[in-house]
Design a protein around this motif. Sequence first.
Motif, PDB file in Angstrom:
ATOM      1  N   GLY A  49     125.563 -33.405  68.681  1.00  7.71           N
ATOM      2  CA  GLY A  49     125.204 -34.123  67.473  1.00  7.71           C
ATOM      3  C   GLY A  49     123.733 -34.491  67.386  1.00  7.71           C
ATOM      4  O   GLY A  49     123.108 -34.378  66.327  1.00  7.71           O
ATOM      5  N   ALA A  50     123.147 -34.952  68.496  1.00  5.39           N
ATOM      6  CA  ALA A  50     121.748 -35.386  68.479  1.00  5.39           C
ATOM      7  C   ALA A  50     120.819 -34.210  68.180  1.00  5.39           C
ATOM      8  O   ALA A  50     119.877 -34.335  67.385  1.00  5.39           O
ATOM      9  N   ASN A  51     121.080 -33.069  68.801  1.00 14.34           N
ATOM     10  CA  ASN A  51     120.247 -31.894  68.547  1.00 14.34           C
ATOM     11  C   ASN A  51     120.446 -31.350  67.139  1.00 14.34           C
ATOM     12  O   ASN A  51     119.509 -30.829  66.523  1.00 14.34           O
ATOM     13  N   PHE A  52     121.670 -31.453  66.632  1.00 11.50           N
ATOM     14  CA  PHE A  52     121.913 -31.009  65.261  1.00 11.50           C
ATOM     15  C   PHE A  52     121.114 -31.872  64.283  1.00 11.50           C
ATOM     16  O   PHE A  52     120.563 -31.355  63.302  1.00 11.50           O
ATOM     17  N   ASP A  53     121.019 -33.162  64.564  1.00 11.74           N
ATOM     18  CA  ASP A  53     120.205 -34.036  63.718  1.00 11.74           C
ATOM     19  C   ASP A  53     118.735 -33.611  63.742  1.00 11.74           C
ATOM     20  O   ASP A  53     118.037 -33.696  62.721  1.00 11.74           O
ATOM     21  N   ILE A  54     118.259 -33.135  64.896  1.00 11.76           N
ATOM     22  CA  ILE A  54     116.881 -32.638  64.985  1.00 11.76           C
ATOM     23  C   ILE A  54     116.725 -31.399  64.119  1.00 11.76           C
ATOM     24  O   ILE A  54     115.705 -31.221  63.437  1.00 11.76           O
ATOM     25  N   SER A  55     117.741 -30.526  64.116  1.00  8.47           N
ATOM     26  CA  SER A  55     117.694 -29.341  63.261  1.00  8.47           C
ATOM     27  C   SER A  55     117.617 -29.730  61.793  1.00  8.47           C
ATOM     28  O   SER A  55     116.876 -29.118  61.007  1.00  8.47           O
ATOM     29  N   LEU A  56     118.393 -30.738  61.407  1.00 11.85           N
ATOM     30  CA  LEU A  56     118.359 -31.193  60.018  1.00 11.85           C
ATOM     31  C   LEU A  56     116.977 -31.753  59.666  1.00 11.85           C
ATOM     32  O   LEU A  56     116.457 -31.511  58.566  1.00 11.85           O
ATOM     33  N   GLN A  57     116.371 -32.490  60.597  1.00  8.55           N
ATOM     34  CA  GLN A  57     115.038 -33.023  60.348  1.00  8.55           C
ATOM     35  C   GLN A  57     114.016 -31.891  60.238  1.00  8.55           C
ATOM     36  O   GLN A  57     113.078 -31.960  59.431  1.00  8.55           O
ATOM     37  N   PHE A  58     114.199 -30.837  61.033  1.00  8.74           N
ATOM     38  CA  PHE A  58     113.350 -29.639  60.951  1.00  8.74           C
ATOM     39  C   PHE A  58     113.403 -29.065  59.535  1.00  8.74           C
ATOM     40  O   PHE A  58     112.372 -28.717  58.944  1.00  8.74           O
ATOM     41  N   VAL A  59     114.604 -28.979  58.960  1.00  9.87           N
ATOM     42  CA  VAL A  59     114.753 -28.453  57.607  1.00  9.87           C
ATOM     43  C   VAL A  59     114.090 -29.391  56.603  1.00  9.87           C
ATOM     44  O   VAL A  59     113.367 -28.944  55.707  1.00  9.87           O
ATOM     45  N   GLN A  60     114.328 -30.693  56.750  1.00  7.14           N
ATOM     46  CA  GLN A  60     113.736 -31.645  55.813  1.00  7.14           C
ATOM     47  C   GLN A  60     112.212 -31.588  55.859  1.00  7.14           C
ATOM     48  O   GLN A  60     111.546 -31.598  54.816  1.00  7.14           O
ATOM     49  N   LEU A  99     120.831 -35.511  51.011  1.00  2.00           N
ATOM     50  CA  LEU A  99     121.523 -34.229  50.832  1.00  2.00           C
ATOM     51  C   LEU A  99     121.447 -33.394  52.102  1.00  2.00           C
ATOM     52  O   LEU A  99     122.327 -32.567  52.361  1.00  2.00           O
ATOM     53  N   ILE A 100     120.406 -33.619  52.887  1.00  2.00           N
ATOM     54  CA  ILE A 100     120.264 -32.917  54.166  1.00  2.00           C
ATOM     55  C   ILE A 100     120.750 -33.793  55.315  1.00  2.00           C
ATOM     56  O   ILE A 100     121.544 -33.362  56.153  1.00  2.00           O
ATOM     57  N   SER A 101     120.305 -35.026  55.368  1.00  2.00           N
ATOM     58  CA  SER A 101     120.612 -35.877  56.527  1.00  2.00           C
ATOM     59  C   SER A 101     122.095 -36.190  56.648  1.00  2.00           C
ATOM     60  O   SER A 101     122.580 -36.488  57.753  1.00  2.00           O
ATOM     61  N   ASN A 102     122.849 -36.113  55.556  1.00  2.00           N
ATOM     62  CA  ASN A 102     124.278 -36.427  55.595  1.00  2.00           C
ATOM     63  C   ASN A 102     125.160 -35.230  55.924  1.00  2.00           C
ATOM     64  O   ASN A 102     126.387 -35.343  55.905  1.00  2.00           O
ATOM     65  N   ILE A 103     124.548 -34.095  56.230  1.00  2.00           N
ATOM     66  CA  ILE A 103     125.345 -32.932  56.634  1.00  2.00           C
ATOM     67  C   ILE A 103     126.008 -33.247  57.977  1.00  2.00           C
ATOM     68  O   ILE A 103     125.350 -33.656  58.934  1.00  2.00           O
ATOM     69  N   ASP A 104     127.312 -33.064  58.047  1.00  2.00           N
ATOM     70  CA  ASP A 104     128.086 -33.465  59.227  1.00  2.00           C
ATOM     71  C   ASP A 104     127.982 -32.449  60.354  1.00  2.00           C
ATOM     72  O   ASP A 104     127.898 -31.232  60.124  1.00  2.00           O
ATOM     73  N   TYR A 105     128.023 -32.966  61.574  1.00  2.00           N
ATOM     74  CA  TYR A 105     128.139 -32.127  62.766  1.00  2.00           C
ATOM     75  C   TYR A 105     129.614 -32.043  63.159  1.00  2.00           C
ATOM     76  O   TYR A 105     130.335 -33.045  63.131  1.00  2.00           O
TER      77      TYR A 105
END
Length: 329
Positions: A49-60, A99-105
């Motif tokens: 989950g933590a790394n997936f959040d980093i991926s989402l921040q990368f996209v943002q 719309l990006i940060s709320n994408i679920d892992y």
Amino acid sequence: MHSLVFPVLFLGVLLTTAPFALANHEEENCELPLLDFAFVLDRSGSVGGANFDISLQFVQDAVNTLEDDELVNIWTFASSPQEEVEFTEASNLKNDPALISNIDYSGGGTTTSLALKEALSNIENYSTFNGDNGRDPVLFLVTDGKPNSGYHVCSGSNSLEYESGSGVTFKDKIDELNVTVIVIAVGAAINTHVACLLDSGSQYVAVNDFTNLEDLDLLSLLCSCDEGRDVSPPIFNCPTHTITLPADDACEASHTFQVTGLHDNCDASENITVSPDPATFNFNKNSEFYKSVSATDSQENDFFCVLKYEVVDVTPPSFTCPPPSVLEL
């Protein structure tokens, strides 16, 4: 239509570049047209989950540097692919980051090929139903491992079929749609399972872990073959297993390592120097059992592969057996 061409990039070397610098698509004489972007993110169990959040921040962070009317599409994949954000203008994602940060892992398997197929199909369908806007699409794939479900992107050295039985490969579809694919490989587990994507004119970037995503300069990735920008070595298939050789009667062995899967992000394979060439090694019981093969591109970026050998004695000892003797009792 403008064509972005990136034959390949590299494996196993950490990129350390400046932070994002894609605004207006201009920096140090690197100019790009307006583009449309698809992001395909790995959310399998190995990511966490933590790394997936980093991926989402990368996209943002990437979206925040785009022009407002550039289009963005976001997919994730684990045991199955999921479209998280349909094609929308970047301004919508800037104004509503949730719309990006709320994408679920979720975690699960790694259906890389199925996700790529869905994302490419979506690019094709959007253009068909909404008209060609004259922009080239760029697809970013962020993943930390080889596919373990669905089917592999590549099978051996051949490009996998995009549609089973159609004869159309992923390479064909990527070329047809004029998509630039940038594979961001996290960790050492990736290797060359995406070789067919590289053959199609795609870029391959390796980083040590997800935290390095924040250091990637997308503009440098998109302009990486401009003069003076290429810092990425070639890549070829480097075996990780021990190569076992049978010893001959003199307890010696010889092996010629065939370099396969040779790619570079900017140079054609014929312009890459492989050393030694041929890579023929001779062994005896006193030989060093580690050998190195290198590939160097025109900008003197080097890739080294260390081969581990084991020479096995498979010849039994022999002796002369005397003829039968007659014993008198």
